[in-house]
Design an enzyme around this catalytic site. Sequence first.
Site, short mmCIF file in Angstrom:
data_model
loop_
_atom_site.label_atom_id
_atom_site.label_comp_id
_atom_site.label_asym_id
_atom_site.label_seq_id
_atom_site.Cartn_x
_atom_site.Cartn_y
_atom_site.Cartn_z
N ASN A 227 15.13 7.67 0.11
CA ASN A 227 15.12 6.20 0.03
C ASN A 227 16.26 5.69 -0.85
OD1 ASN A 227 12.81 4.58 1.31
ND2 ASN A 227 11.81 6.46 0.60
N ILE B 9 5.61 3.18 -15.67
CA ILE B 9 6.67 2.54 -16.46
C ILE B 9 6.05 2.01 -17.76
CG2 ILE B 9 8.30 0.59 -16.49
CD1 ILE B 9 9.15 2.82 -14.59
N HIS C 123 5.34 2.08 -2.27
CA HIS C 123 4.21 3.00 -2.21
C HIS C 123 3.94 3.34 -0.75
CE1 HIS C 123 0.70 5.03 -3.77
NE2 HIS C 123 0.04 4.56 -2.73
N GLU D 269 9.91 2.80 5.58
CA GLU D 269 10.61 2.60 4.31
C GLU D 269 12.10 2.36 4.52
OE1 GLU D 269 7.69 4.99 1.26
OE2 GLU D 269 9.35 6.13 2.09
C1 GAR Z 1 8.39 7.81 -0.58
O1 GAR Z 1 7.61 7.96 0.57
C2 GAR Z 1 7.75 6.81 -1.52
O2 GAR Z 1 7.01 5.83 -0.87
C3 GAR Z 1 6.84 7.72 -2.30
O3 GAR Z 1 7.59 8.87 -2.53
C4 GAR Z 1 8.42 9.10 -1.39
C5 GAR Z 1 9.80 9.46 -1.89
O4 GAR Z 1 10.59 9.94 -0.84
N1 GAR Z 1 6.42 7.09 -3.53
C6 GAR Z 1 5.23 7.33 -4.10
O5 GAR Z 1 4.42 8.11 -3.62
C7 GAR Z 1 4.96 6.53 -5.36
N2 GAR Z 1 3.59 6.62 -5.74
P1 GAR Z 1 12.16 10.09 -1.02
O6 GAR Z 1 12.40 10.86 -2.33
O7 GAR Z 1 12.61 10.87 0.16
O8 GAR Z 1 12.76 8.73 -1.09
#
Ligand code: GAR
Length: 189
Positions: free
Chosen positions: A14, A88, A104, A174
């Site tokens: 992301n 945080i 999330h 996302e």
């Molecule tokens: C994403 O799916 C994000 O929504 C999730 O971690 C992943 C990171 O993926 N966040 C959480 O679970 C926060 N509680 P990435 O490192 O490939 O971007």
Amino acid sequence: MKNIVLFASGSGSNAENIALFFRDNPDVEISYILSNRSNAGVLERAKNLNIRTFVFDRKMFLETDEVLSLLKKSDPDLIVLAGFLWLIPEKMVKAFPDKIINIHPALLPQYGGKGMYGDRVHQAVIDNDEKESGITIHYVNEKYDEGDIIFQGKCAVEKGDTPETLAQKVHLLEYEHFPRVIQQLLENQ
Ligand code: GAR
């Protein structure tokens, strides 16, 4: 010039997608990617994208003002948590009111809270036989996943979905929406 600071703990797909979205926009800069893991995939991605990084440990994050000082010096218009897994601290939330957002991988207020991240979220959604899941982009407050919701996007949970296949659908949502929502927030400031 608008300035974004990203926080990420993991692979950073992301974070990379956001950086690529704004790469040709002269009005938006990603000034830093901050991570709590020295071996996080996001650091390699940041290097390839020529974005400065800073790595901290729990002690530094919670018991010193080093990260807070770096943020204050960077003076970000938006702080974006893109797969960042720690809470945080209150002083950071207070220092940047309405400027910290998180993504999330589920439809909050369900499937949030401490320990709910990545595949654990998708497994719980599947175990509960949900027909829908999705993403929630929200402001960050002092509690896990409880700040005001900015945007939600949905996808179907189908028979036979596994945490991996559901994660793929959620990641697509996302990638589609997170940069766009960030851009809107910056434009509306
Ligand atoms: C994403 O799916 C994000 O929504 C999730 O971690 C992943 C990171 O993926 N966040 C959480 O679970 C926060 N509680 P990435 O490192 O490939 O971007």
